[in-house]
Design an enzyme around this catalytic site. Structure first.
Site, PDB file in Angstrom:
ATOM      1  N   GLU A   1       0.870  -1.176   0.000  1.00  0.00           N
ATOM      2  CA  GLU A   1       0.000   0.000   0.000  1.00  0.00           C
ATOM      3  C   GLU A   1       0.904   1.223   0.000  1.00  0.00           C
ATOM      4  O   GLU A   1       1.978   1.204   0.586  1.00  0.00           O
ATOM      5  CB  GLU A   1      -0.894   0.063   1.238  1.00  0.00           C
TER       6      GLU A   1
ATOM      7  N   TYR B   1       7.300   2.653  -7.922  1.00  0.00           N
ATOM      8  CA  TYR B   1       6.686   1.321  -7.976  1.00  0.00           C
ATOM      9  C   TYR B   1       6.178   0.995  -9.380  1.00  0.00           C
ATOM     10  O   TYR B   1       6.364  -0.114  -9.874  1.00  0.00           O
ATOM     11  CB  TYR B   1       5.545   1.206  -6.962  1.00  0.00           C
TER      12      TYR B   1
END
EC number: 2.3.1.266
Length: 161
Positions: free
Chosen positions: A114, A126
């Site tokens: 998360e 990411y």
């Protein structure tokens, strides 16, 4: 996908995080986040045997760290932090590479995490690494003041890296 560009990346050594590392880790955590992990969060993770590493530079200075939680066929990245002075030089990718290696050693096929909706810099790291945004967790993260912040749920197939 996981190649590190030479942006002044220091020589480093990775080692398993241990309780004596926590003084430095917590100092970085407090500088890096408005709502940092607590000493208890780290102690509990280490006591549970979760994979956790620190990266240290040539003078044994802390450069970054990560903590993850293994599950059935998957790993959940709980915390990854680069010391603010070393951000933007590829250390997050180094730590993600090491985490993917830990997944492979355990035969785990999926990596989850998360990230705060507002943390666009991390989300971009990411995405470039190969993670896909697959969901949203409403009011997931605490904040200093105001309503809790949503999290973006991201996933990576370990085989794709």
């Amino acid at each position: 996908m996981s190649a590190v560009l030479d942006r002044g990346l220091p020589p480093f050594e990775a080692a398993g995080m241990r309780l004596p590392d926590l003084t430095e880790v917590l100092a970085v955590e407090r500088r890096a986040y408005p709502v940092p992990w607590t000493h208890g969060n780290f102690v509990d993770s280490l006591a549970a045997g979760y994979p956790a590493e620190v990266l240290r530079g040539p003078r044994a200075e802390l450069l970054g760290y990560w903590v993850a939680m293994p599950g059935v066929d998957e790993m959940h990245l709980l915390n990854i932090t680069v010391v603010p002075a070393w951000q933007g030089r590829g250390l997050a990718v180094v730590m993600l590479d090491r985490l993917v290696g830990a997944c492979r050693q355990r035969g785990l096929t999926q990596l989850w995490l998360e990230v705060r909706v507002s943390n666009e810099r991390a989300r971009e790291v990411y995405r470039r690494y190969g993670f896909a945004e697959v969901g949203r967790r409403r009011a997931y993260y605490p904040v200093v003041e105001g309503p809790r912040e949503d999290a973006i749920l991201m996933s990576l197939s370990v085989a794709a890296v």
